[in-house]
Design a protein around this motif. Structure first.
Motif, mmCIF file in Angstrom:
data_model
loop_
_atom_site.group_PDB
_atom_site.id
_atom_site.type_symbol
_atom_site.label_atom_id
_atom_site.label_comp_id
_atom_site.label_asym_id
_atom_site.label_seq_id
_atom_site.Cartn_x
_atom_site.Cartn_y
_atom_site.Cartn_z
ATOM 1 N N GLN A 1 -9.311 13.210 12.972
ATOM 2 C CA GLN A 1 -8.570 12.870 12.608
ATOM 3 C C GLN A 1 -6.711 13.828 13.552
ATOM 4 O OE1 GLN A 1 -7.363 12.991 8.710
ATOM 5 N NE2 GLN A 1 -6.418 10.722 8.325
ATOM 6 N N ARG A 2 -6.400 13.303 13.615
ATOM 7 C CA ARG A 2 -5.495 14.180 14.433
ATOM 8 C C ARG A 2 -4.288 14.795 14.058
ATOM 9 N NH1 ARG A 2 -0.932 11.437 16.621
ATOM 10 N NH2 ARG A 2 -0.984 9.636 16.784
ATOM 11 N N LEU A 3 -3.457 15.541 14.003
ATOM 12 C CA LEU A 3 -1.702 15.520 13.383
ATOM 13 C C LEU A 3 -1.220 14.441 13.960
ATOM 14 C CD1 LEU A 3 -1.654 19.617 13.344
ATOM 15 C CD2 LEU A 3 -2.432 17.807 11.859
ATOM 16 N N GLY A 4 -0.279 13.983 12.697
ATOM 17 C CA GLY A 4 0.376 13.342 12.606
ATOM 18 C C GLY A 4 1.906 13.781 13.490
ATOM 19 N N ASN A 5 2.900 13.045 13.532
ATOM 20 C CA ASN A 5 4.424 13.198 13.722
ATOM 21 C C ASN A 5 5.072 13.003 13.406
ATOM 22 O OD1 ASN A 5 4.873 11.298 15.725
ATOM 23 N ND2 ASN A 5 3.182 12.513 17.497
ATOM 24 N N LYS A 6 6.769 13.042 13.636
ATOM 25 C CA LYS A 6 7.576 12.331 12.642
ATOM 26 C C LYS A 6 7.650 10.701 12.870
ATOM 27 C CE LYS A 6 9.891 16.356 12.339
ATOM 28 N NZ LYS A 6 10.671 17.952 13.009
ATOM 29 N N VAL A 7 7.406 10.152 14.712
ATOM 30 C CA VAL A 7 8.084 9.188 15.480
ATOM 31 C C VAL A 7 6.739 8.135 14.119
ATOM 32 C CG1 VAL A 7 7.138 7.915 17.348
ATOM 33 C CG2 VAL A 7 8.208 9.613 16.965
ATOM 34 N N ASP A 8 5.557 8.406 14.466
ATOM 35 C CA ASP A 8 4.071 8.227 13.025
ATOM 36 C C ASP A 8 4.555 7.247 12.257
ATOM 37 O OD1 ASP A 8 2.236 8.755 15.410
ATOM 38 O OD2 ASP A 8 1.816 10.380 14.733
ATOM 39 N N LEU A 9 5.251 8.602 11.659
ATOM 40 C CA LEU A 9 6.365 8.429 10.018
ATOM 41 C C LEU A 9 7.082 6.726 10.314
ATOM 42 C CD1 LEU A 9 5.946 11.403 7.739
ATOM 43 C CD2 LEU A 9 4.785 9.984 8.052
ATOM 44 N N SER A 10 8.185 7.277 11.629
ATOM 45 C CA SER A 10 8.679 6.479 11.899
ATOM 46 C C SER A 10 8.260 4.959 11.979
ATOM 47 C CB SER A 10 9.876 6.561 12.456
ATOM 48 O OG SER A 10 10.312 7.930 12.428
ATOM 49 N N GLN A 11 6.903 4.650 12.796
ATOM 50 C CA GLN A 11 6.590 3.164 12.830
ATOM 51 C C GLN A 11 6.068 2.895 11.974
ATOM 52 O OE1 GLN A 11 4.170 4.855 16.560
ATOM 53 N NE2 GLN A 11 5.781 4.060 17.915
ATOM 54 N N ILE A 12 5.265 3.473 10.970
ATOM 55 C CA ILE A 12 5.025 2.522 9.806
ATOM 56 C C ILE A 12 6.236 2.010 8.565
ATOM 57 C CG2 ILE A 12 3.473 2.715 7.228
ATOM 58 C CD1 ILE A 12 2.564 6.376 8.227
ATOM 59 N N LYS A 13 5.390 0.627 8.828
ATOM 60 C CA LYS A 13 6.006 -0.256 8.345
ATOM 61 C C LYS A 13 4.938 -1.826 7.066
ATOM 62 C CE LYS A 13 9.826 -0.003 10.885
ATOM 63 N NZ LYS A 13 10.283 1.227 11.242
ATOM 64 N N GLN A 14 5.576 -1.843 5.804
ATOM 65 C CA GLN A 14 5.246 -2.126 4.836
ATOM 66 C C GLN A 14 4.694 -4.025 5.815
ATOM 67 O OE1 GLN A 14 7.208 -3.429 1.381
ATOM 68 N NE2 GLN A 14 5.507 -3.842 0.028
ATOM 69 N N GLY A 15 3.936 -4.040 5.329
ATOM 70 C CA GLY A 15 3.132 -5.645 6.430
ATOM 71 C C GLY A 15 3.236 -6.568 5.540
ATOM 72 N N HIS A 16 4.026 -8.317 5.678
ATOM 73 C CA HIS A 16 4.513 -8.977 4.918
ATOM 74 C C HIS A 16 3.469 -9.406 3.572
ATOM 75 C CE1 HIS A 16 6.445 -12.978 4.630
ATOM 76 N NE2 HIS A 16 5.461 -13.302 4.759
ATOM 77 N N THR B 1 1.016 -4.840 -0.515
ATOM 78 C CA THR B 1 1.668 -4.621 -1.620
ATOM 79 C C THR B 1 2.324 -3.278 -1.363
ATOM 80 O OG1 THR B 1 -0.670 -3.794 -2.146
ATOM 81 C CG2 THR B 1 -0.030 -5.492 -3.725
ATOM 82 N N LEU B 2 3.462 -3.173 -2.586
ATOM 83 C CA LEU B 2 3.827 -1.762 -1.493
ATOM 84 C C LEU B 2 3.098 -0.292 -2.604
ATOM 85 C CD1 LEU B 2 6.755 0.053 -2.161
ATOM 86 C CD2 LEU B 2 7.110 -0.677 -4.599
ATOM 87 N N GLN B 3 2.486 -0.599 -3.353
ATOM 88 C CA GLN B 3 1.203 0.266 -3.476
ATOM 89 C C GLN B 3 0.399 0.890 -2.222
ATOM 90 O OE1 GLN B 3 -2.035 -0.919 -7.549
ATOM 91 N NE2 GLN B 3 -2.636 1.552 -6.633
ATOM 92 N N SER B 4 0.181 -0.429 -2.042
ATOM 93 C CA SER B 4 -0.691 -0.156 -0.523
ATOM 94 C C SER B 4 -0.035 0.299 0.485
ATOM 95 C CB SER B 4 -1.577 -1.476 -0.242
ATOM 96 O OG SER B 4 -2.168 -1.098 1.701
ATOM 97 N N TYR B 5 1.260 0.657 0.681
ATOM 98 C CA TYR B 5 2.711 0.826 1.763
ATOM 99 C C TYR B 5 2.329 1.910 1.357
ATOM 100 C CZ TYR B 5 7.262 1.698 3.682
ATOM 101 O OH TYR B 5 7.583 2.184 4.318
ATOM 102 N N VAL B 6 2.631 2.681 -0.151
ATOM 103 C CA VAL B 6 2.616 4.070 -0.044
ATOM 104 C C VAL B 6 2.418 4.355 -0.134
ATOM 105 C CG1 VAL B 6 3.425 5.293 -1.907
ATOM 106 C CG2 VAL B 6 4.804 3.619 -1.826
ATOM 107 N N TYR B 7 0.217 4.292 -0.482
ATOM 108 C CA TYR B 7 -0.286 5.406 -0.412
ATOM 109 C C TYR B 7 -0.627 5.701 0.998
ATOM 110 C CZ TYR B 7 -4.961 6.360 -0.961
ATOM 111 O OH TYR B 7 -6.335 7.094 -0.235
ATOM 112 N N TYR B 8 -0.789 4.833 1.792
ATOM 113 C CA TYR B 8 -0.764 4.667 3.763
ATOM 114 C C TYR B 8 0.009 5.298 3.670
ATOM 115 C CZ TYR B 8 -1.601 3.660 7.996
ATOM 116 O OH TYR B 8 -2.200 3.902 9.436
ATOM 117 N N PHE B 9 1.680 5.838 3.215
ATOM 118 C CA PHE B 9 2.561 6.049 4.125
ATOM 119 C C PHE B 9 2.874 7.872 3.666
ATOM 120 C CE2 PHE B 9 6.652 8.227 3.523
ATOM 121 C CZ PHE B 9 7.477 8.672 5.112
#
Length: 64
Positions: free
Chosen positions: A18-33, A36-44
């Protein structure tokens, strides 16, 4: 034979790292259509845990 085994092991090991993430990686995370909010928050926040040297305000800015 040894070279094949070595290549197979190396490819498997590198793919499992598992590689280290960066700020751009976080910017690209969007909640899928249908996500659930819970799933999105957990993943983020799971991905955020891999980002080093990021300020709390930057995290808030990237949480969309």
């Amino acid at each position: 034979m040894w070279e094949d085994l070595k290549a197979a092991f190396t490819n498997n090991f590198v793919g499992a790292m598992q590689r280290l993430g960066n700020k751009v990686d976080l910017s690209q995370i969007k909640q899928g259509h249908n996500e659930t909010l819970q799933s999105y928050v957990y993943y983020f926040f799971d991905k955020k845990a891999t980002v080093v040297e990021i300020f709390e305000l930057e995290i808030i800015d990237r949480f969309q």
